[in-house]
Design a protein around this motif. Structure first.
Motif, PDB file in Angstrom:
ATOM      1  N   ALA A  57      -1.669  10.271 -43.203  1.00 38.29           N
ATOM      2  CA  ALA A  57      -0.212  10.466 -43.267  1.00 38.29           C
ATOM      3  C   ALA A  57       0.409   9.564 -44.336  1.00 38.29           C
ATOM      4  O   ALA A  57       1.390   9.932 -44.981  1.00 38.29           O
ATOM      5  N   VAL A  58      -0.178   8.400 -44.539  1.00 35.77           N
ATOM      6  CA  VAL A  58       0.346   7.473 -45.550  1.00 35.77           C
ATOM      7  C   VAL A  58       0.044   7.976 -46.968  1.00 35.77           C
ATOM      8  O   VAL A  58       0.884   7.872 -47.857  1.00 35.77           O
ATOM      9  N   HIS A  59      -1.150   8.539 -47.157  1.00 42.64           N
ATOM     10  CA  HIS A  59      -1.585   8.820 -48.529  1.00 42.64           C
ATOM     11  C   HIS A  59      -1.685  10.292 -48.908  1.00 42.64           C
ATOM     12  O   HIS A  59      -2.135  10.610 -50.015  1.00 42.64           O
ATOM     13  N   THR A  60      -1.296  11.192 -48.014  1.00 40.17           N
ATOM     14  CA  THR A  60      -1.471  12.612 -48.350  1.00 40.17           C
ATOM     15  C   THR A  60      -0.744  12.992 -49.634  1.00 40.17           C
ATOM     16  O   THR A  60       0.380  12.559 -49.878  1.00 40.17           O
ATOM     17  N   PRO A  61      -1.365  13.834 -50.457  1.00 39.96           N
ATOM     18  CA  PRO A  61      -0.630  14.336 -51.623  1.00 39.96           C
ATOM     19  C   PRO A  61       0.309  15.477 -51.235  1.00 39.96           C
ATOM     20  O   PRO A  61       1.167  15.855 -52.021  1.00 39.96           O
ATOM     21  N   GLY A  62       0.156  16.052 -50.039  1.00 38.99           N
ATOM     22  CA  GLY A  62       1.042  17.160 -49.628  1.00 38.99           C
ATOM     23  C   GLY A  62       0.521  17.832 -48.378  1.00 38.99           C
ATOM     24  O   GLY A  62      -0.678  17.830 -48.118  1.00 38.99           O
ATOM     25  N   TRP A  63       1.461  18.381 -47.589  1.00 40.51           N
ATOM     26  CA  TRP A  63       1.065  19.020 -46.334  1.00 40.51           C
ATOM     27  C   TRP A  63       1.395  20.510 -46.336  1.00 40.51           C
ATOM     28  O   TRP A  63       1.673  21.065 -45.270  1.00 40.51           O
ATOM     29  N   GLN A  64       1.365  21.179 -47.489  1.00 44.93           N
ATOM     30  CA  GLN A  64       1.717  22.600 -47.521  1.00 44.93           C
ATOM     31  C   GLN A  64       0.910  23.373 -46.476  1.00 44.93           C
ATOM     32  O   GLN A  64      -0.315  23.248 -46.429  1.00 44.93           O
ATOM     33  N   GLY A  65       1.602  24.147 -45.683  1.00 43.60           N
ATOM     34  CA  GLY A  65       0.934  24.952 -44.647  1.00 43.60           C
ATOM     35  C   GLY A  65       0.825  24.246 -43.309  1.00 43.60           C
ATOM     36  O   GLY A  65       0.429  24.841 -42.314  1.00 43.60           O
ATOM     37  N   VAL A  66       1.178  22.958 -43.292  1.00 40.94           N
ATOM     38  CA  VAL A  66       1.118  22.183 -42.043  1.00 40.94           C
ATOM     39  C   VAL A  66       2.537  22.102 -41.490  1.00 40.94           C
ATOM     40  O   VAL A  66       3.494  21.978 -42.254  1.00 40.94           O
ATOM     41  N   SER A  67       2.691  22.173 -40.158  1.00 43.74           N
ATOM     42  CA  SER A  67       4.062  22.069 -39.642  1.00 43.74           C
ATOM     43  C   SER A  67       4.398  20.715 -39.034  1.00 43.74           C
ATOM     44  O   SER A  67       5.548  20.307 -39.037  1.00 43.74           O
ATOM     45  N   GLU A  68       3.406  20.009 -38.475  1.00 50.51           N
ATOM     46  CA  GLU A  68       3.756  18.691 -37.924  1.00 50.51           C
ATOM     47  C   GLU A  68       2.635  17.686 -38.126  1.00 50.51           C
ATOM     48  O   GLU A  68       1.462  18.050 -38.260  1.00 50.51           O
ATOM     49  N   ILE A  69       3.028  16.404 -38.142  1.00 50.25           N
ATOM     50  CA  ILE A  69       2.049  15.318 -38.271  1.00 50.25           C
ATOM     51  C   ILE A  69       2.210  14.370 -37.073  1.00 50.25           C
ATOM     52  O   ILE A  69       3.308  14.204 -36.551  1.00 50.25           O
ATOM     53  N   ARG A  70       1.081  13.749 -36.661  1.00 49.46           N
ATOM     54  CA  ARG A  70       1.110  12.927 -35.453  1.00 49.46           C
ATOM     55  C   ARG A  70       0.530  11.521 -35.675  1.00 49.46           C
ATOM     56  O   ARG A  70      -0.307  11.088 -34.891  1.00 49.46           O
ATOM     57  N   PRO A  71       0.934  10.797 -36.687  1.00 48.73           N
ATOM     58  CA  PRO A  71       0.410   9.435 -36.822  1.00 48.73           C
ATOM     59  C   PRO A  71       1.004   8.542 -35.729  1.00 48.73           C
ATOM     60  O   PRO A  71       2.052   8.866 -35.174  1.00 48.73           O
ATOM     61  N   GLY A  72       0.337   7.449 -35.423  1.00 53.70           N
ATOM     62  CA  GLY A  72       0.849   6.539 -34.395  1.00 53.70           C
ATOM     63  C   GLY A  72       0.758   5.087 -34.818  1.00 53.70           C
ATOM     64  O   GLY A  72       1.717   4.310 -34.719  1.00 53.70           O
ATOM     65  N   ASN A  73      -0.406   4.737 -35.360  1.00 53.68           N
ATOM     66  CA  ASN A  73      -0.667   3.332 -35.676  1.00 53.68           C
ATOM     67  C   ASN A  73       0.305   2.754 -36.705  1.00 53.68           C
ATOM     68  O   ASN A  73       0.535   1.536 -36.748  1.00 53.68           O
ATOM     69  N   TYR A  74       0.898   3.622 -37.545  1.00 50.78           N
ATOM     70  CA  TYR A  74       1.787   3.161 -38.621  1.00 50.78           C
ATOM     71  C   TYR A  74       2.939   2.283 -38.127  1.00 50.78           C
ATOM     72  O   TYR A  74       3.511   1.528 -38.907  1.00 50.78           O
ATOM     73  N   ALA A  75       3.290   2.406 -36.848  1.00 45.56           N
ATOM     74  CA  ALA A  75       4.423   1.609 -36.350  1.00 45.56           C
ATOM     75  C   ALA A  75       4.100   0.117 -36.503  1.00 45.56           C
ATOM     76  O   ALA A  75       4.952  -0.668 -36.940  1.00 45.56           O
ATOM     77  N   PHE A  76       2.874  -0.243 -36.155  1.00 44.04           N
ATOM     78  CA  PHE A  76       2.454  -1.652 -36.246  1.00 44.04           C
ATOM     79  C   PHE A  76       1.561  -1.917 -37.464  1.00 44.04           C
ATOM     80  O   PHE A  76       1.552  -3.007 -37.994  1.00 44.04           O
ATOM     81  N   PHE A  77       0.744  -0.919 -37.832  1.00 49.03           N
ATOM     82  CA  PHE A  77      -0.396  -1.153 -38.732  1.00 49.03           C
ATOM     83  C   PHE A  77      -1.275  -2.273 -38.159  1.00 49.03           C
ATOM     84  O   PHE A  77      -1.009  -2.794 -37.073  1.00 49.03           O
ATOM     85  N   ASP A  78      -2.291  -2.697 -38.896  1.00 53.14           N
ATOM     86  CA  ASP A  78      -3.166  -3.783 -38.418  1.00 53.14           C
ATOM     87  C   ASP A  78      -4.141  -4.164 -39.537  1.00 53.14           C
ATOM     88  O   ASP A  78      -4.032  -3.666 -40.665  1.00 53.14           O
ATOM     89  N   LYS A  79      -5.087  -5.031 -39.208  1.00 48.95           N
ATOM     90  CA  LYS A  79      -6.015  -5.501 -40.246  1.00 48.95           C
ATOM     91  C   LYS A  79      -6.896  -4.350 -40.754  1.00 48.95           C
ATOM     92  O   LYS A  79      -7.176  -4.263 -41.950  1.00 48.95           O
ATOM     93  N   PHE A  80      -7.305  -3.475 -39.838  1.00 45.32           N
ATOM     94  CA  PHE A  80      -8.158  -2.350 -40.248  1.00 45.32           C
ATOM     95  C   PHE A  80      -7.444  -1.505 -41.310  1.00 45.32           C
ATOM     96  O   PHE A  80      -8.023  -1.165 -42.347  1.00 45.32           O
ATOM     97  N   GLN A  81      -6.162  -1.190 -41.039  1.00 43.80           N
ATOM     98  CA  GLN A  81      -5.408  -0.364 -41.991  1.00 43.80           C
ATOM     99  C   GLN A  81      -5.273  -1.092 -43.334  1.00 43.80           C
ATOM    100  O   GLN A  81      -5.322  -0.472 -44.396  1.00 43.80           O
TER     101      GLN A  81
END
Ligand SMILES: Cc1ncc(COP(=O)(O)O)c(C=O)c1O
Length: 369
Positions: free
Chosen positions: A219-243
């Motif tokens: 969700a952070v790095h996509t070049p585009g979501w043509q044809g997609v209607s919804e995205i469901r990221p969650g971790n982005y609220a906090f992020f962390d060391k892994f990200q």
């Protein structure tokens, strides 16, 4: 109250950073023309979910029925339970279906479709259901190249007790990436697999109302979501060391930390003991595909310190050079950015919300299954 007055270990949420992360993802969804249905398992709080969604009627994603119930009680009435449904949860799912405007389930097995159909017929319920697709992660979902996957969608569509909602995937293999370019590759794969399969279903007369994708890295790095209607990221609220390590964000963007106290120094082993162990941080080893030396979090400002060992309540820090004990006196505080903020957050019964040095609020996440 000041941070220094908190009992440790404590879970800190940096409010300005949280707000920025939430705003950035909303903006990304807006730019790409997709609905954002955030996965709230990361924090499990009504407060953050309300910040993430324009109104409570807008959708969220959960990973347990207990979360669905908690958020429904908090006023959310458009929820996707993004874990494959099982027969022993159908009664509860039916009850929740009756209590919400929209409550979506997912499945990827013929047996489950049959059981759901039977349960719906016997109890006069119609479930809204996604077909879960495996876009390359190989954790769950049907293989979109197989005819059987189309046939399962046909079966769902034909059922009187299933409303076929569309297709849903999670590109968890984005966590195996090493940098932005690799993540972009997975984001393209995630989109392409889903759009192609939706097209195939269309040829069979099956319309996907929703094509749902989403992981934080893609969700952070996509070049585009043509044809997609919804995205469901969650971790982005906090992020962390892994990200941070795989290139989804910078360490300075991480909004969750564990506050811990320096308990003791052992210069003979070049070690320092802290009061944050596995029950404060989780035992997630982090991005070991990038570095096989395991550390259990990052210590901002002190990149030379390595939290190399944790047991239940104990954490041990070492360093390549001798640790300057005077810089970290017994009783002083450190903040650890966890490897996996979702697992770490789940260990705490309350979050301390901070702005700079001040504790400005306290949030209580839901707990249990
Ligand atoms: C089905 C599903 N959707 C969405 C997400 C959110 O992805 P992320 O944790 O990368 O934000 C997850 C996370 O595991 C998931 O399992």
């Amino acid at each position: 109250m000041k941070i220094e007055e908190l009992k440790t270990p404590a879970f800190l949420v940096d409010l300005p950073k949280l707000k920025t992360n939430i705003r950035n993802m909303k903006e990304r969804a807006r730019l790409h023309g997709v609905c954002l249905r955030p996965h709230v398992k990361t924090h499990k709080t009504a407060e953050i979910a309300r910040m993430q969604t324009p109104q409570e009627a807008s959708g969220i994603t959960v990973s347990t029925l207990a979360e669905a119930r908690f958020f429904q009680n908090a006023g959310f009435d458009n929820i996707t339970y993004a874990f494959p449904i099982t027969p022993n949860k159908m009664a509860e799912a039916a009850e929740l279906t009756g209590r919400m405007k929209q409550f979506h389930l997912l499945l990827d097995q013929r047996e489950t479709a049959r059981a759901l159909e039977n349960y719906g017929r016997d109890n006069n319920v119609c479930f809204s259901v996604f077909l879960k697709i495996d876009c390359g992660y190989h954790r769950a979902g049907v293989d979109p190249s197989k005819l059987g996957s189309v046939q399962l969608a046909e079966k769902m569509q034909a059922s009187k007790h299933i409303q076929f909602k569309g297709i849903l995937t999670h590109a968890g293999h984005s966590y195996h990436c090493r940098n932005r370019e690799e993540i972009i590759g997975i984001a393209k794969q995630e989109r392409d697999v889903m759009v192609k399969f939706a097209g195939r279903l269309k040829q069979h007369g099956i319309v996907c109302e929703i094509v749902s994708v989403g992981s934080t890295p893609t969700a952070v790095h996509t070049p585009g979501w043509q044809g997609v209607s919804e995205i469901r990221p969650g971790n982005y609220a906090f992020f962390d060391k892994f990200q941070t390590d795989i290139g989804s964000c910078g360490l300075e963007e991480t909004a969750a930390a564990v506050l811990t106290t320096v308990v003791a120094h052992y210069p003979q082993h070049n070690q320092m003991l802290i009061d944050a162990g596995a029950l404060a941080l989780s035992k997630d080893p982090g991005a070991v595909h990038l570095d096989d030396e395991i550390v259990y979090g990052a210590i901002p400002g002190y990149p030379h310190l390595k939290l190399f060992s944790i047991s239940q309540e104990h954490g041990l820090i070492t360093s390549e050079a001798a640790i300057a004990c005077d810089d970290f006196p017994v009783g002083s505080l450190l903040q650890i950015i966890p490897n996996h903020s979702c697992l770490t957050a789940a260990l705490f019964p309350k979050y301390h919300v901070v702005e700079g040095n001040r504790v400005v609020d306290e949030w209580r996440p839901m707990r249990g299954w």
